[in-house]
Motif scaffolding. Structure first.
Motif, PDB file in Angstrom:
ATOM      1  N   UNK A 358      20.551   4.164  16.576  1.00 58.64           N
ATOM      2  CA  UNK A 358      21.257   4.627  17.816  1.00 58.64           C
ATOM      3  C   UNK A 358      22.738   4.150  18.130  1.00 58.64           C
ATOM      4  N   UNK A 359      23.422   4.818  18.634  1.00 54.17           N
ATOM      5  CA  UNK A 359      24.549   4.452  19.064  1.00 54.17           C
ATOM      6  C   UNK A 359      25.636   4.119  17.872  1.00 54.17           C
ATOM      7  N   UNK A 360      25.319   4.633  17.070  1.00 50.23           N
ATOM      8  CA  UNK A 360      25.920   4.038  15.499  1.00 50.23           C
ATOM      9  C   UNK A 360      27.127   4.829  15.244  1.00 50.23           C
ATOM     10  N   UNK A 361      28.339   4.483  14.472  1.00 51.03           N
ATOM     11  CA  UNK A 361      28.938   5.122  13.496  1.00 51.03           C
ATOM     12  C   UNK A 361      29.092   5.305  12.195  1.00 51.03           C
ATOM     13  N   UNK A 362      28.807   6.034  10.683  1.00 50.51           N
ATOM     14  CA  UNK A 362      28.638   5.686   9.354  1.00 50.51           C
ATOM     15  C   UNK A 362      29.939   6.745   9.011  1.00 50.51           C
ATOM     16  N   UNK A 363      31.010   6.367   8.569  1.00 47.67           N
ATOM     17  CA  UNK A 363      31.994   6.869   8.086  1.00 47.67           C
ATOM     18  C   UNK A 363      32.846   6.901   7.006  1.00 47.67           C
ATOM     19  N   UNK A 364      32.734   8.007   6.210  1.00 47.17           N
ATOM     20  CA  UNK A 364      33.837   7.253   4.997  1.00 47.17           C
ATOM     21  C   UNK A 364      33.444   6.632   3.892  1.00 47.17           C
ATOM     22  N   UNK A 384       9.598   7.235   7.584  1.00 46.31           N
ATOM     23  CA  UNK A 384      10.615   7.992   8.542  1.00 46.31           C
ATOM     24  C   UNK A 384      11.474   8.217   8.797  1.00 46.31           C
ATOM     25  N   UNK A 385      12.932   9.103   9.657  1.00 48.74           N
ATOM     26  CA  UNK A 385      14.219   8.630  10.113  1.00 48.74           C
ATOM     27  C   UNK A 385      14.067   8.642  11.227  1.00 48.74           C
ATOM     28  N   UNK A 386      14.890   7.882  11.811  1.00 49.66           N
ATOM     29  CA  UNK A 386      15.174   9.008  13.407  1.00 49.66           C
ATOM     30  C   UNK A 386      16.755   8.636  13.473  1.00 49.66           C
ATOM     31  N   UNK A 387      17.510   9.643  13.917  1.00 49.20           N
ATOM     32  CA  UNK A 387      19.013   9.362  14.492  1.00 49.20           C
ATOM     33  C   UNK A 387      19.493   9.857  15.437  1.00 49.20           C
ATOM     34  N   UNK A 388      20.022   9.272  15.949  1.00 51.17           N
ATOM     35  CA  UNK A 388      20.432   8.968  18.044  1.00 51.17           C
ATOM     36  C   UNK A 388      21.709   8.389  18.391  1.00 51.17           C
ATOM     37  N   UNK A 389      21.884   9.886  19.505  1.00 59.50           N
ATOM     38  CA  UNK A 389      23.257   9.564  19.492  1.00 59.50           C
ATOM     39  C   UNK A 389      24.762   8.838  18.603  1.00 59.50           C
ATOM     40  N   UNK A 390      24.927   9.234  17.361  1.00 61.07           N
ATOM     41  CA  UNK A 390      25.314   8.577  16.534  1.00 61.07           C
ATOM     42  C   UNK A 390      25.965   9.355  15.541  1.00 61.07           C
ATOM     43  N   UNK A 391      27.195   8.770  14.586  1.00 57.33           N
ATOM     44  CA  UNK A 391      27.664   9.555  14.566  1.00 57.33           C
ATOM     45  C   UNK A 391      28.344   9.936  13.013  1.00 57.33           C
ATOM     46  N   UNK A 392      28.055  10.740  11.872  1.00 55.68           N
ATOM     47  CA  UNK A 392      28.411  10.443  10.655  1.00 55.68           C
ATOM     48  C   UNK A 392      29.288  10.953  10.105  1.00 55.68           C
ATOM     49  N   UNK A 393      30.137  10.916   9.172  1.00 59.89           N
ATOM     50  CA  UNK A 393      31.368  11.715   9.130  1.00 59.89           C
ATOM     51  C   UNK A 393      31.964  11.341   8.095  1.00 59.89           C
ATOM     52  N   UNK A 394      32.592  12.180   6.712  1.00 59.84           N
ATOM     53  CA  UNK A 394      33.791  11.977   6.390  1.00 59.84           C
ATOM     54  C   UNK A 394      32.383  10.804   5.478  1.00 59.84           C
ATOM     55  N   UNK A 395      31.204  11.403   4.501  1.00 66.12           N
ATOM     56  CA  UNK A 395      30.118  10.332   3.526  1.00 66.12           C
ATOM     57  C   UNK A 395      29.990  11.713   2.631  1.00 66.12           C
ATOM     58  N   UNK A 396      31.432  12.114   1.120  1.00 69.01           N
ATOM     59  CA  UNK A 396      31.105  13.380   0.546  1.00 69.01           C
ATOM     60  C   UNK A 396      29.725  12.977  -0.803  1.00 69.01           C
ATOM     61  N   UNK A 397      29.500  14.373  -0.821  1.00 72.72           N
ATOM     62  CA  UNK A 397      28.055  14.013  -1.493  1.00 72.72           C
ATOM     63  C   UNK A 397      28.496  13.234  -2.738  1.00 72.72           C
ATOM     64  N   UNK A 398      27.485  12.872  -3.325  1.00 65.29           N
ATOM     65  CA  UNK A 398      27.692  12.823  -4.635  1.00 65.29           C
ATOM     66  C   UNK A 398      27.636  13.657  -5.387  1.00 65.29           C
ATOM     67  N   UNK A 399      26.468  13.105  -5.711  1.00 66.42           N
ATOM     68  CA  UNK A 399      25.745  14.268  -7.580  1.00 66.42           C
ATOM     69  C   UNK A 399      24.496  15.005  -6.318  1.00 66.42           C
ATOM     70  N   UNK A 400      23.705  14.555  -5.549  1.00 70.88           N
ATOM     71  CA  UNK A 400      23.114  15.187  -4.681  1.00 70.88           C
ATOM     72  C   UNK A 400      22.710  14.171  -3.628  1.00 70.88           C
ATOM     73  N   UNK A 401      21.769  15.185  -2.151  1.00 70.77           N
ATOM     74  CA  UNK A 401      21.776  14.731  -1.050  1.00 70.77           C
ATOM     75  C   UNK A 401      20.761  15.795  -0.550  1.00 70.77           C
ATOM     76  N   UNK A 402      20.215  15.475   0.441  1.00 72.30           N
ATOM     77  CA  UNK A 402      19.311  16.689   1.039  1.00 72.30           C
ATOM     78  C   UNK A 402      19.462  17.490   2.369  1.00 72.30           C
TER      79      UNK A 402
END
Length: 425
Positions: A358-364, A384-402
Motif C-alpha cells: 500500500x502507498x508504495x512504488x515498485x519500479x525498474x 493472497x495478495x492486495x495492492x492498494x494505492x501503489x504504482x508498479x511500472x517499468x518492470x519488464x517481463x522475464x520468461x513468464x508472468x501472470x
C-alpha cells in the motif's frame, strides 16, 4: 532444492505464462477482479487479500544540530557501548537525516508497525565523534540487545563492518537498532551486516520450538544498510543462504524508515534470495512490516530486495527500484541449470502466505525468469495478495508472468485485490 525450515514448503516456477499485452491498468475495488478475469487468461490460479489505508508514521529524526540523533536522548555514561557517551557532539551544522520510502504514500500505519520510542536507550554507540562509532561497538551492542542508538556527531557516518553483528537470542526480548537517520552500516562488499537466527545454537537456544517463538523482536529504523553480501557466508543447511544485508529466522522483525542499497547474495540457486532482507519462520505467521523504506540496487539469484519462505509481508509507503534477480533456471531448477532468476524485487514462497502493498512504488526491477516486480507462489493455493494505492511500472517481463499483471507472477487463492493502483509495463 535447498533445505528450508521443516514447515517451509518449496515453490514451483517452471511453468510458462501467457504473454500479457503491453497495457496500463488502473484498477479499483471489485472491478479489479472483473478486469483481471475478463482481460486475459490468468496463469493457473491468482489471488487477493483485504485492503487498508496508511499514513507514514516513521519517527522523524531531529534536524537540530545540537540534538542527539532521533530517539537517542543523551543517556547516562553507564548506558554507553562506546567511550564516554555523555561527551558533547560537534557543533557543526547537522546534515539532513535519512528520508526513505515514498513521501507521497498515504497508507495508514498500524501501531505495531511504527517506529519504536528510543528516547531511553539501553546503550549508545559512540561518544559524539565519528571515530568512536566502530564495527566492534556495533557488534557488542547488538549482541547485548535492548534499545541501541548512536552518537557519532551531527554529520552522516558510514561504519564498515569488520564482522557480522549477531543478535543473541537470550539478550532480548527487544532489539532495536536506530541510526538516527545519519548512520550507514556497510558490509564493504565482504560480509553480511546483521544476522538473527533463533534456531542457531551458537546464538543460544531459548525454547524447544525455535521456528515459532515470539522473541527476539528486532526493529531496524532510521538507518541504512549498504554493500552487504552473503556470498562469502558459510552455508548452514540452506538456512543462512541469502540475506546479503540482513538475515532473520524466527522471532519478529520490522523495518521503519530504512534504506537498503547495493546489497548482494548468491548469484544462482532456487529458493534462495534477499539481497537486502531474507526472512524465515516468523512467530505465529505474523507479517513482516516494511514501512517508509527503500530497497535499491540489490542483486541476487531471486528476490533482490526481499525474499522469504513461509512468511507474510505488509509493505507500506515504501520504494523498491533497480533490483535484479540474476539467477537462471527457475524453481525447481530446470535440467542443466543452477536455478533461480525470479522476483526482481520480491520473492515469496510457501502455503498460507499473504502480501499487502500500500502507498508504495515498485519500479525498474528486472528478472531473468518470472516476476520482475513480484514472484508469489502459494503451493496449496491459499495465499493472497492486495495492492492498494501503489504504482508498479517499468518492470519488464522475464520468461513468464501472470497474464494481465505486468511484472508479477502469482499463484494463489484468487485474483489479487488491486485498488487505486497503476500497473504498467
Amino acid at each position: 532444492m535447498l533445505p528450508t525450515p521443516p514447515d517451509a514448503p518449496h515453490g514451483p516456477g517452471r511453468r510458462r505464462a501467457v504473454a500479457s499485452p503491453r497495457r496500463k491498468l488502473i484498477l479499483g475495488g471489485a472491478a479489479a477482479a472483473l478486469v483481471l478475469l475478463a482481460g486475459g487468461t490468468l496463469y493457473a490460479c491468482t489471488g487477493e487479500d483485504p485492503p487498508t489505508r496508511n499514513t507514514s508514521a516513521a519517527a522523524a529524526p531531529s534536524t537540530d544540530p545540537a540534538a542527539p540523533p532521533a530517539g537517542s536522548a543523551a543517556p547516562p555514561p553507564s548506558a554507553s557501548a562506546g567511550p564516554s557517551a555523555s561527551a558533547a557532539a560537534s557543533a557543526s551544522p547537522a546534515a539532513p537525516p535519512l528520508r526513505a520510502g515514498n513521501p507521497d504514500g498515504k497508507a495508514d500505519v498500524p501501531a505495531e508497525a511504527r517506529a519504536v520510542d528510543t528516547s531511553r536507550p539501553s546503550r549508545v554507540i559512540g561518544d559524539g565523534t565519528p571515530s568512536s562509532c566502530t564495527s566492534e561497538a556495533v557488534v557488542a551492542a547488538v549482541a547485548a540487545g535492548g534499545i541501541i542508538t548512536f552518537r557519532c556527531g551531527p554529520d552522516p557516518v558510514t561504519i564498515t563492518m569488520k564482522a557480522t553483528a549477531k543478535v543473541r537470542n537470550d539478550h532480548g526480548p527487544q532489539v532495536v537498532l536506530d541510526g538516527g537517520g545519519r548512520v550507514t552500516l556497510s558490509g564493504g562488499g565482504q560480509r553480511r551486516i546483521l544476522y538473527m537466527n533463533t534456531c542457531d545454537a551458537a546464538q543460544v537456544h531459548t525454547t524447544s520450538h525455535c521456528q515459532d517463538q515470539d522473541s527476539p523482536q528486532l526493529t531496524l529504523q532510521n538507518i541504512t544498510f549498504a554493500d552487504g553480501t552473503s556470498v562469502n557466508e558459510a552455508k548452514n543447511d540452506g538456512e543462512t543462504e541469502g540475506g546479503g544485508a540482513v538475515f532473520v529466522r524466527g522471532g519478529r522483525i520490522k523495518v521503519v524508515n530504512a534504506r537498503f542499497t547495493k546489497n548482494r547474495c548468491d548469484t544462482n540457486g532456487p529458493d534462495l534470495g534477499g539481497a537486502g532482507l531474507r526472512v524465515l519462520s516468523q512467530y505465529q505467521n505474523k507479517p513482516v512490516y516494511v514501512v517508509n523504506s527503500t530497497f535499491e540496487g540489490g542483486a541476487c539469484s531471486n528476490g533482490a530486495a526481499i525474499s522469504s519462505i513461509g512468511v507474510s509481508w505488509v509493505i507500506l509507503n515504501s520504494v523498491m527500484r533497480n533490483n535484479s534477480a540474476i539467477g537462471r533456471g527457475q524453481n525447481p531448477a530446470q535440467a542443466g541449470t543452477p536455478g533461480g532468476g525470479s522476483g526482481g524485487a520480491i520473492y515469496m514462497d510457501g502455503n498460507l502466505i499473504t502480501l499487502r502493498i500500500a502507498g508504495s512504488i515498485i519500479e525498474d526491477n528486472k528478472c531473468n525468469e518470472g516476476g520482475a516486480a513480484i514472484f508469489f507462489v502459494s503451493n496449496d493455493r491459499t495465499g493472497t495478495m492486495a495492492i492498494e494505492s501503489s504504482t508498479l511500472r517499468r518492470n519488464p517481463r522475464g520468461t513468464f508472468e501472470t497474464a494481465g499483471l505486468p511484472g508479477i507472477f502469482f499463484l494463489g487463492a484468487r485474483p489479487p485485490a488491486v485498488s487505486g493502483s497503476t500497473l504498467s509495463r
